[in-house]
Design an enzyme around this catalytic site. Structure first.
Site, PDB file in Angstrom:
ATOM      1  N   HIS A 188      -8.037  -5.755  -4.706  1.00  0.00           N
ATOM      2  CA  HIS A 188      -6.915  -6.542  -5.246  1.00  0.00           C
ATOM      3  C   HIS A 188      -7.233  -8.033  -5.315  1.00  0.00           C
ATOM      4  CE1 HIS A 188      -4.029  -3.089  -3.938  1.00  0.00           C
ATOM      5  NE2 HIS A 188      -4.574  -2.852  -5.109  1.00  0.00           N
ATOM      6  N   CYS A 220      -9.348 -21.735 -19.172  1.00  0.00           N
ATOM      7  CA  CYS A 220     -10.802 -21.984 -19.272  1.00  0.00           C
ATOM      8  C   CYS A 220     -11.608 -21.131 -18.290  1.00  0.00           C
ATOM      9  CB  CYS A 220     -11.099 -23.469 -19.044  1.00  0.00           C
ATOM     10  SG  CYS A 220     -10.861 -23.988 -17.337  1.00  0.00           S
ATOM     11  N   GLU A 235       1.846   5.132  12.185  1.00  0.00           N
ATOM     12  CA  GLU A 235       2.796   5.999  11.479  1.00  0.00           C
ATOM     13  C   GLU A 235       2.043   6.985  10.596  1.00  0.00           C
ATOM     14  OE1 GLU A 235       5.647   3.436  13.025  1.00  0.00           O
ATOM     15  OE2 GLU A 235       6.029   5.341  11.945  1.00  0.00           O
TER      16      GLU A 235
HETATM   17  N1  APR Z   1      -2.467  -1.001  12.752  1.00  0.00           N
HETATM   18  C1  APR Z   1      -2.661  -0.038  11.802  1.00  0.00           C
HETATM   19  N2  APR Z   1      -1.749   0.233  10.812  1.00  0.00           N
HETATM   20  C2  APR Z   1      -0.594  -0.465  10.839  1.00  0.00           C
HETATM   21  C3  APR Z   1      -0.318  -1.456  11.827  1.00  0.00           C
HETATM   22  C4  APR Z   1      -1.332  -1.701  12.813  1.00  0.00           C
HETATM   23  N3  APR Z   1      -1.161  -2.625  13.762  1.00  0.00           N
HETATM   24  N4  APR Z   1       0.917  -1.977  11.582  1.00  0.00           N
HETATM   25  C5  APR Z   1       1.409  -1.332  10.459  1.00  0.00           C
HETATM   26  N5  APR Z   1       0.497  -0.417  10.028  1.00  0.00           N
HETATM   27  C6  APR Z   1       0.593   0.484   8.867  1.00  0.00           C
HETATM   28  C7  APR Z   1       2.010   0.894   8.489  1.00  0.00           C
HETATM   29  O1  APR Z   1       2.419   2.050   9.205  1.00  0.00           O
HETATM   30  C8  APR Z   1       1.858   1.187   6.994  1.00  0.00           C
HETATM   31  O2  APR Z   1       1.397   2.503   6.786  1.00  0.00           O
HETATM   32  O3  APR Z   1       0.097  -0.231   7.760  1.00  0.00           O
HETATM   33  C9  APR Z   1       0.744   0.206   6.567  1.00  0.00           C
HETATM   34  C10 APR Z   1       1.246  -1.048   5.834  1.00  0.00           C
HETATM   35  O4  APR Z   1       1.840  -0.641   4.624  1.00  0.00           O
HETATM   36  P1  APR Z   1       1.891  -1.627   3.344  1.00  0.00           P
HETATM   37  O5  APR Z   1       2.371  -2.937   3.769  1.00  0.00           O
HETATM   38  O6  APR Z   1       2.593  -0.907   2.290  1.00  0.00           O
HETATM   39  O7  APR Z   1       0.345  -1.811   3.000  1.00  0.00           O
HETATM   40  P2  APR Z   1      -0.615  -1.050   1.954  1.00  0.00           P
HETATM   41  O8  APR Z   1      -0.463   0.378   1.958  1.00  0.00           O
HETATM   42  O9  APR Z   1      -1.941  -1.590   2.234  1.00  0.00           O
HETATM   43  O10 APR Z   1      -0.140  -1.615   0.537  1.00  0.00           O
HETATM   44  C11 APR Z   1      -0.500  -2.876   0.240  1.00  0.00           C
HETATM   45  O11 APR Z   1       0.675  -3.122  -1.751  1.00  0.00           O
HETATM   46  O12 APR Z   1       2.017  -4.744  -2.447  1.00  0.00           O
HETATM   47  C12 APR Z   1       0.828  -4.142  -2.680  1.00  0.00           C
HETATM   48  O13 APR Z   1      -1.121  -4.995  -3.610  1.00  0.00           O
HETATM   49  C13 APR Z   1      -0.333  -5.096  -2.497  1.00  0.00           C
HETATM   50  O14 APR Z   1      -2.468  -4.618  -1.416  1.00  0.00           O
HETATM   51  C14 APR Z   1      -1.072  -4.585  -1.311  1.00  0.00           C
HETATM   52  C15 APR Z   1      -0.608  -3.189  -1.205  1.00  0.00           C
END
Ligand code: APR
Length: 245
Positions: A119, A130, A216
């Site tokens: 991303h 440019c 989760e």
């Molecule tokens: N360690 C591991 N996993 C974790 C932790 C932790 N400490 N804390 C939260 N999580 C998990 C949550 O349970 C969830 O499954 O990380 C995930 C975060 O989810 P999102 O925020 O939706 O992240 P992701 O799946 O990477 O999506 C991100 O969405 O908005 C777009 O482009 C943007 O790259 C971004 C993408």
């Protein structure tokens, strides 16, 4: 859990091609908020500020939010133990590539070399007219919107907005690595965002063992995951590193 950690370490040591697919969850312990879930950014901000079409019509307005979300929050984030273990694994030949959805540059800052930023990266700003690219440290984000020094066009952060294509090189490198993978670690991702979520699925189809680290369940867990190490990234990877090194 300890048995699963030992089993995972054995699988990783026997693999000659391992990839890590990371999402926002790996950076949560660095103080970078996730996008979804209880403390998710999308609960507080309207994702339209990252919709390319909306941005091109309202760049000045969007920049106010973009600075607040991605530069005020991210600016001081540092790699956490999870990032550092992945860097150590690469150095030891136990990890061949990191494929990340994150734009926070933390895998690079942790020392990983083979990083495919699916991303893009928030540390770069780009002129859409440019094509000039600036390091964020070269640009004064106090006065918004930031302008190109060559043609005074509004600069855009060099990461992917909704409705924007994936950087070609990152895309092709990511799927090439997924097809070769014997093991794919999925760390901290919901699996809701496409086409990024096709990367671990491609690895699965190519015969890879899927090991997921997440406190989760995600969209991957019941569909492709072989081993779910239920916990926070830094906790689990620290335990794993004591079995690997
Ligand atoms: N360690 C591991 N996993 C974790 C932790 C932790 N400490 N804390 C939260 N999580 C998990 C949550 O349970 C969830 O499954 O990380 C995930 C975060 O989810 P999102 O925020 O939706 O992240 P992701 O799946 O990477 O999506 C991100 O969405 O908005 C777009 O482009 C943007 O790259 C971004 C993408």
């Amino acid at each position: 859990m300890d048995l699963l950690i030992k089993e995972t370490a054995k699988i990783l040591k026997e693999s000659d091609f391992t990839i890590a697919f990371t999402g926002a969850g790996i950076s949560v312990e660095s103080g970078v908020p996730p996008f979804r879930g209880e403390h998710g950014l999308w609960n507080k901000y309207n994702p339209e500020v990252l919709d390319l079409g909306y941005y091109l019509d309202h760049a000045e307005k969007c920049w106010g939010y973009i600075r607040e979300i991605f530069y005020d929050f991210f600016a001081d984030a540092k790699p956490n133990p999870a990032h550092l273990v992945l860097a150590k694994m690469e150095e030891a030949g136990l990890l061949q590539a990191v494929i990340t959805q994150n734009i926070d540059n933390l895998h690079h800052e942790a020392g990983n070399k083979e990083v495919y930023e699916f991303h893009g990266n928030s540390k770069k700003l780009k002129c859409l007219k440019c094509g000039s690219v600036y390091d964020v440290n070269e640009v004064d984000l106090e006065s918004l919107p930031p302008l190109c020094k060559k043609d005074s066009e509004i600069l855009k952060p060099d990461f992917i907005f909704f409705g924007e294509g994936i950087p070609h090189e990152a895309y092709s490198n990511s799927f090439a690595a997924a097809e070769r993978a014997k093991v794919c670690l999925i760390i901290g991702s919901t699996g809701e965002v496409t086409p990024a979520s096709y990367v671990p699925r491609t690895a699965k189809q190519s015969g890879a063992t899927i090991i997921e680290i997440n406190p989760e369940e995600s969209m991957f867990t019941s569909q492709i995951t072989d081993i779910h190490l239920k916990g926070k990234a830094s906790e689990i990877l620290t335990k794993l590193s004591s079995e690997l090194f």
